[in-house]
Design an enzyme around this catalytic site. Structure first.
Site, PDB file in Angstrom:
ATOM      1  N   GLY A   2       0.809  -1.202   0.000  1.00 10.48           N
ATOM      2  CA  GLY A   2       0.000   0.000   0.000  1.00 10.48           C
ATOM      3  C   GLY A   2       0.849   1.262   0.000  1.00 10.48           C
ATOM      4  N   TYR A 148      -8.041 -16.208   6.781  1.00 11.59           N
ATOM      5  CA  TYR A 148      -7.509 -15.210   5.852  1.00 11.59           C
ATOM      6  C   TYR A 148      -8.035 -15.459   4.442  1.00 11.59           C
ATOM      7  CZ  TYR A 148      -4.105 -12.558   3.113  1.00 11.59           C
ATOM      8  OH  TYR A 148      -3.510 -11.689   2.218  1.00 11.59           O
TER       9      TYR A 148
END
Length: 258
Positions: A2, A148
């Site tokens: 990110g 996940y």
């Protein structure tokens, strides 16, 4: 990844708003993005996606400071090897990786008209599962990897259903590849992400995200999962329109948005 994407956006002249839950790391990220943007000051908000209250405060800040939002990059992610409950009562992985992204997207929906949403997911494994009626996995023995994977399945289904419900927003999901990140830093998996050869660098993976955020809309398929190139066709037995619709309804109930 990110942070690398934020640097690439800033280097291209885009205004970036960074979100992070750790104040020290967020401040360091602001410095790097400022440098990449040749001194342009990025916005930044400290928020923990394991708290819906933080997500709502984040949305309020963005709505009050950003008259237009071209791209919402839902990129926050976490991996918990032991079952953890958030203050909102949800399993931590599904809240941080899916429900909070869903909530933020819902709250910003009107401001995103004509823009796009990019959800960072993964190419779900063959054994990935998701039951919209049991998002927290209470009926199953807990596995951090399975939780996940389930949250990443939810990312893809969310993009599919958002494309149907919100045709004025381009909704996509991204498989960035196996990336050398620190997502497993608090688990034994940190050795996998640190030493396994041939993993993608964060910069290389970020270029995939930036491509989906900036490519002409006509070159992309609304609701699709992308990797490096063309859309990836996920397992048709798992990724159905019916399951995507059920997940949307379950997610609305979980975040109390109607």
């Amino acid at each position: 990844m990110g942070l690398a994407a934020a640097e690439q956006f800033a280097a291209g002249g885009d205004r970036v708003v960074l979100v992070g839950r750790d104040g020290r790391r967020l401040a360091a990220a602001v410095d790097r993005v400022r440098a990449a943007g040749h001194g342009a000051e990025p916005g930044h908000v400290q928020a923990d996606f394991e708290r819906f209250a933080d997500v709502r405060a984040l949305a309020e800040h963005l709505l009050s400071t950003c008259p237009r939002i071209d791209v919402l990059a839902n990129n926050a992610g976490m991996l918990a090897m032991e079952r953890q409950r958030t203050v909102d009562g949800n399993e931590a992985s599904v809240q941080a990786n899916h429900l909070s992204h869903f909530l933020l997207s819902m709250l910003l929906r009107e401001r995103l008209r004509g823009g796009r949403i990019v959800n960072t997911s993964v190419r779900p494994g063959r054994n990935a599962r998701l039951d919209p009626a049991d998002l927290n996995g209470d009926g199953r023995r807990y596995s951090g990897i399975a939780a996940y994977q389930s949250s990443k399945v939810a990312n893809v289904l969310f993009a599919m259903e958002a494309a149907r419900r919100w045709p004025d927003i381009l909704s996509l999901s991204l498989h960035p590849g196996l990336v050398r990140t620190d997502i497993g830093r608090d688990t034994a998996l940190r050795f996998v992400f640190r030493y396994t050869p041939f993993l993608l660098s964060p910069d290389a993976a970020a270029r995939r995200l930036v491509r989906l955020a900036t490519a002409p809309a006509g070159e992309l398929t609304n609701g699709a999962l992308y990797g490096a190139g063309r859309p990836i066709r996920p397992n048709p037995r798992l990724f159905t329109a019916e399951r995507a619709a059920r997940l949307w309804t379950a997610s609305e109930e979980a975040v109390a948005v109607c």
